[in-house]
Design a protein around this motif. Structure first.
Motif, short mmCIF file in Angstrom:
data_model
loop_
_atom_site.label_atom_id
_atom_site.label_comp_id
_atom_site.label_asym_id
_atom_site.label_seq_id
_atom_site.Cartn_x
_atom_site.Cartn_y
_atom_site.Cartn_z
N UNK A 62 35.95 34.36 25.65
CA UNK A 62 36.87 34.24 26.79
C UNK A 62 36.87 35.52 27.61
N UNK A 63 36.84 36.67 26.94
CA UNK A 63 36.83 37.94 27.67
C UNK A 63 35.58 38.06 28.53
N UNK A 64 34.45 37.65 27.98
CA UNK A 64 33.22 37.70 28.77
C UNK A 64 33.29 36.76 29.97
N UNK A 65 33.93 35.61 29.79
CA UNK A 65 34.08 34.65 30.88
C UNK A 65 35.07 35.14 31.92
N UNK A 66 36.18 35.71 31.46
CA UNK A 66 37.24 36.05 32.40
C UNK A 66 36.97 37.32 33.19
N UNK A 67 36.06 38.15 32.72
CA UNK A 67 35.75 39.37 33.48
C UNK A 67 35.27 39.03 34.90
N UNK A 68 34.29 38.12 35.06
CA UNK A 68 33.90 37.77 36.44
C UNK A 68 35.04 37.11 37.22
N UNK A 69 35.90 36.35 36.53
CA UNK A 69 37.05 35.75 37.22
C UNK A 69 38.01 36.82 37.71
N UNK A 70 38.29 37.81 36.84
CA UNK A 70 39.19 38.89 37.24
C UNK A 70 38.63 39.66 38.43
N UNK A 71 37.32 39.91 38.39
CA UNK A 71 36.69 40.61 39.51
C UNK A 71 36.78 39.78 40.79
N UNK A 72 36.59 38.48 40.66
CA UNK A 72 36.67 37.60 41.82
C UNK A 72 38.10 37.54 42.37
N UNK A 73 39.07 37.47 41.49
CA UNK A 73 40.47 37.44 41.93
C UNK A 73 40.81 38.74 42.65
N UNK A 74 40.41 39.87 42.08
CA UNK A 74 40.69 41.16 42.73
C UNK A 74 39.99 41.25 44.09
#
Length: 192
Positions: A62-74
């Motif tokens: 999940x952490x590997x998946x959510x890192x790109x999501x967090x970057x996209x959200x930011x």
């Protein structure tokens, strides 16, 4: 030193890949750390060096998946709230989904397990933040639904089209096109 660190990173990735493969084949609950170690042809002690529990493996996925999501959200929060920005968010999210397809399949097929994990709740929170980047609070209810549907159609398309014959990249592009049509329609106000 660099080579051993790179090897540890590779081993971690192999463990994640094999665990996800077994989770998909047998289900999360029915997969043991022993089976993951056996499939990798390593000892349980070697596996424990990287992950103490199955949940630790899942959390790392999940952490590997959510890192790109967090970057996209930011990134999205720093951009003007234009149609072009929203279309770029969908483009980037489509690529992230494509990269994480096995994990998303696991999440879909193991919803009860995911729901019980903290990672599942964190993922839900990220999805709500993604929706907030796409929809306008003062938009009509229909346009807000279009924005939400644009995002979730990408998830649905990943599963609904899985068994449909055709090139995977062609399917991904077709789903993205539908999402783009929805977001465009939601952001195009008809003149009276």
């Amino acid at each position: 030193m660099g080579a051993s660190r790179q090897q540890r990173g590779h081993t971690r990735q192999r463990i994640q890949d094999v665990a996800l493969e077994l989770f998909a084949e047998q289900g999360y609950e029915k997969t043991s750390l022993r089976e993951i170690a056996e499939r990798l042809n390593v000892t349980k002690a070697a596996l424990y060096y990287h992950f103490k529990t199955k949940e630790d493996i899942l959390i790392s996925l999940f952490q590997d998946l959510t890192k790109p999501m967090d970057e996209l959200i930011e990134w999205g929060k720093q951009q003007p709230r234009t149609l072009e920005t929203k279309r770029e968010i969908l483009n980037r999210y489509s690529a992230a989904l494509n990269d994480a397809a096995p994990l998303f399949r696991f999440m879909q097929e193991n919803q009860a397990t995911v729901r019980d994990l903290r990672s599942g709740e964190d993922f839900k929170d990220r999805m709500l933040r993604m929706v907030d980047l796409l929809r306008e609070p003062d938009a009509t209810m229909t346009d807000q639904v279009r924005c939400v549907t644009a995002l979730f159609s990408m998830h649905a398309g990943m599963f609904a089209l899985r068994d449909l014959e055709g090139d995977p990249e062609e399917k991904r592009k077709a789903v993205l096109e539908v999402a783009m049509e929805l977001i465009t329609r939601a952001n195009t106000r008809e003149e009276s």
